[in-house]
Design a protein around this motif. Structure first.
Motif, PDB file in Angstrom:
ATOM      1  N   ALA A 118      15.225  71.599  20.170  1.00  0.00           N
ATOM      2  CA  ALA A 118      16.571  72.651  20.218  1.00  0.00           C
ATOM      3  C   ALA A 118      16.575  72.763  21.459  1.00  0.00           C
ATOM      4  CB  ALA A 118      16.183  73.952  19.730  1.00  0.00           C
ATOM      5  N   LEU A 119      15.307  72.723  22.445  1.00  0.00           N
ATOM      6  CA  LEU A 119      16.507  72.438  24.032  1.00  0.00           C
ATOM      7  C   LEU A 119      17.076  71.485  24.502  1.00  0.00           C
ATOM      8  CD1 LEU A 119      15.550  74.262  26.440  1.00  0.00           C
ATOM      9  CD2 LEU A 119      13.971  73.174  27.008  1.00  0.00           C
ATOM     10  N   ARG A 120      16.810  70.243  23.368  1.00  0.00           N
ATOM     11  CA  ARG A 120      17.181  68.756  24.039  1.00  0.00           C
ATOM     12  C   ARG A 120      19.216  69.604  23.475  1.00  0.00           C
ATOM     13  NH1 ARG A 120      12.973  66.848  22.981  1.00  0.00           N
ATOM     14  NH2 ARG A 120      12.926  65.722  20.823  1.00  0.00           N
ATOM     15  N   VAL A 121      19.179  69.527  21.978  1.00  0.00           N
ATOM     16  CA  VAL A 121      20.572  70.285  21.784  1.00  0.00           C
ATOM     17  C   VAL A 121      20.954  70.703  22.043  1.00  0.00           C
ATOM     18  CG1 VAL A 121      21.131  70.752  19.461  1.00  0.00           C
ATOM     19  CG2 VAL A 121      19.132  69.664  19.188  1.00  0.00           C
ATOM     20  N   PHE A 122      20.523  72.176  23.259  1.00  0.00           N
ATOM     21  CA  PHE A 122      21.104  72.846  23.831  1.00  0.00           C
ATOM     22  C   PHE A 122      21.706  72.691  25.249  1.00  0.00           C
ATOM     23  CE2 PHE A 122      19.472  76.465  20.120  1.00  0.00           C
ATOM     24  CZ  PHE A 122      20.775  76.502  19.858  1.00  0.00           C
ATOM     25  N   LYS A 123      20.872  71.678  25.328  1.00  0.00           N
ATOM     26  CA  LYS A 123      21.165  71.188  26.580  1.00  0.00           C
ATOM     27  C   LYS A 123      22.729  70.152  26.556  1.00  0.00           C
ATOM     28  CE  LYS A 123      17.266  70.965  29.161  1.00  0.00           C
ATOM     29  NZ  LYS A 123      15.955  70.428  30.107  1.00  0.00           N
ATOM     30  N   SER A 124      22.302  69.565  25.623  1.00  0.00           N
ATOM     31  CA  SER A 124      23.909  67.929  25.104  1.00  0.00           C
ATOM     32  C   SER A 124      25.009  68.623  24.701  1.00  0.00           C
ATOM     33  CB  SER A 124      23.059  67.028  24.089  1.00  0.00           C
ATOM     34  OG  SER A 124      24.366  66.482  23.751  1.00  0.00           O
ATOM     35  N   LEU A 125      24.315  70.204  24.429  1.00  0.00           N
ATOM     36  CA  LEU A 125      25.449  70.901  23.303  1.00  0.00           C
ATOM     37  C   LEU A 125      26.583  71.413  25.456  1.00  0.00           C
ATOM     38  CD1 LEU A 125      24.713  72.067  20.470  1.00  0.00           C
ATOM     39  CD2 LEU A 125      26.544  70.222  20.991  1.00  0.00           C
ATOM     40  N   SER A 126      25.464  72.059  25.815  1.00  0.00           N
ATOM     41  CA  SER A 126      26.237  72.775  27.087  1.00  0.00           C
ATOM     42  C   SER A 126      26.574  71.359  28.227  1.00  0.00           C
ATOM     43  CB  SER A 126      25.071  73.509  27.513  1.00  0.00           C
ATOM     44  OG  SER A 126      24.277  75.023  27.066  1.00  0.00           O
ATOM     45  N   LYS A 127      26.523  70.552  27.774  1.00  0.00           N
ATOM     46  CA  LYS A 127      27.077  69.654  28.968  1.00  0.00           C
ATOM     47  C   LYS A 127      28.585  69.229  28.308  1.00  0.00           C
ATOM     48  CE  LYS A 127      23.182  67.958  30.660  1.00  0.00           C
ATOM     49  NZ  LYS A 127      22.130  66.890  30.990  1.00  0.00           N
ATOM     50  N   GLN A 128      28.714  69.530  26.681  1.00  0.00           N
ATOM     51  CA  GLN A 128      30.079  68.775  26.423  1.00  0.00           C
ATOM     52  C   GLN A 128      31.119  70.250  26.366  1.00  0.00           C
ATOM     53  OE1 GLN A 128      29.790  67.281  22.494  1.00  0.00           O
ATOM     54  NE2 GLN A 128      27.519  66.641  22.428  1.00  0.00           N
ATOM     55  N   ALA A 130      30.687  73.163  28.687  1.00  0.00           N
ATOM     56  CA  ALA A 130      30.220  73.880  29.675  1.00  0.00           C
ATOM     57  C   ALA A 130      30.882  75.094  29.998  1.00  0.00           C
ATOM     58  CB  ALA A 130      30.595  72.990  30.964  1.00  0.00           C
ATOM     59  N   ASP A 131      31.654  76.082  29.052  1.00  0.00           N
ATOM     60  CA  ASP A 131      32.403  76.815  29.844  1.00  0.00           C
ATOM     61  C   ASP A 131      31.960  78.021  28.923  1.00  0.00           C
ATOM     62  OD1 ASP A 131      33.439  75.315  27.884  1.00  0.00           O
ATOM     63  OD2 ASP A 131      36.018  76.186  27.653  1.00  0.00           O
ATOM     64  N   SER A 132      31.078  77.685  27.418  1.00  0.00           N
ATOM     65  CA  SER A 132      30.715  77.931  26.788  1.00  0.00           C
ATOM     66  C   SER A 132      29.782  79.925  26.616  1.00  0.00           C
ATOM     67  CB  SER A 132      30.206  77.741  25.438  1.00  0.00           C
ATOM     68  OG  SER A 132      30.036  78.235  24.306  1.00  0.00           O
ATOM     69  N   GLN A 133      29.932  80.239  27.031  1.00  0.00           N
ATOM     70  CA  GLN A 133      28.529  81.246  27.363  1.00  0.00           C
ATOM     71  C   GLN A 133      27.683  81.686  26.358  1.00  0.00           C
ATOM     72  OE1 GLN A 133      28.662  83.439  30.044  1.00  0.00           O
ATOM     73  NE2 GLN A 133      26.883  83.641  29.096  1.00  0.00           N
ATOM     74  N   SER A 134      28.642  81.455  25.481  1.00  0.00           N
ATOM     75  CA  SER A 134      27.430  81.212  23.419  1.00  0.00           C
ATOM     76  C   SER A 134      26.075  80.040  24.186  1.00  0.00           C
ATOM     77  CB  SER A 134      28.530  81.729  22.368  1.00  0.00           C
ATOM     78  OG  SER A 134      27.105  80.882  21.359  1.00  0.00           O
ATOM     79  N   LEU A 135      26.891  79.111  24.194  1.00  0.00           N
ATOM     80  CA  LEU A 135      26.082  78.105  24.222  1.00  0.00           C
ATOM     81  C   LEU A 135      25.165  77.770  25.773  1.00  0.00           C
ATOM     82  CD1 LEU A 135      28.162  74.975  23.596  1.00  0.00           C
ATOM     83  CD2 LEU A 135      25.752  75.983  21.575  1.00  0.00           C
TER      84      LEU A 135
END
Length: 186
Positions: A118-128, A130-135
């Motif tokens: 899950a951590l890998r998924v959210f790290k990757s999504l957060s990079k895509q 970066a402005d998403s507070q939810s992520l």
């Protein structure tokens, strides 16, 4: 009367978690025979019937991505995370809404307590995004849970967890985590 059906409700939830939807349906039906207006059993039975209809539709047309997405969502809401992940993987293979499906994969992994994945998924999504507070909140939550899985008494992780719960307005959970931090400091 509620005590009389508590084990059936528990059994229904356990069956759902194992992906045994027909068994869960039978448990809910048993509850409704004993207590005809039991709200949780009524809602559970309705949700199971709805998702089983959609599953049959998807079996008939595996490329019906819209219905498959609904199935994944329904299974997630029910707590059938293993089955939800199977539909998530099928949607990923079909390249259906890649970002949304990957985010959902992260949510499922969190529910399955597969913290590193899950951590890998959210790290990757957060990079895509970066402005998403939810992520960012999900990333912090998952980081904290991953660390607590390794070191249950880690104060820093408990604080991260409390803060992420607070950001999601899960105030009772946040307070519980802050209390754990204070108990560890004594």
């Amino acid at each position: 009367k509620l005590r009389a059906v508590a084990s059936d409700i528990r059994s229904a939830n356990e069956a759902i978690a194992k992906g045994k939807l027909d068994e869960a349906r039978r448990h809910y039906q048993t509850v409704l025979k004993k207590l005809p207006d039991h709200k949780k059993a009524t809602r559970g039975l309705t949700a199971l019937r709805d998702v089983q209809v959609r599953i049959r539709r998807v079996r008939a047309d595996p490329d019906d991505t819209k219905t498959r997405y609904q199935v994944m969502d329904d299974l997630f809401d029910l707590g059938a995370y293993g089955m939800a992940m199977q539909h998530n993987q099928a949607l990923r293979k079909r390249n259906y809404k890649p970002f949304d499906i990957e985010r959902y994969r992260g949510y499922i992994l969190v529910r399955q307590r597969k913290w590193r994945k899950a951590l890998r998924v959210f790290k990757s999504l957060s990079k895509q995004r970066a402005d998403s507070q939810s992520l960012r909140t999900w990333l912090e939550y998952t980081k904290a849970r991953a660390l607590l899985a390794r070191v249950p008494s880690d104060t820093k992780a408990r604080l991260w967890l409390a803060e992420s719960q607070e950001e999601q307005e899960n105030f009772d959970s946040a307070i519980a985590e802050y209390r754990r931090v204070l108990e560890n400091k004594r």
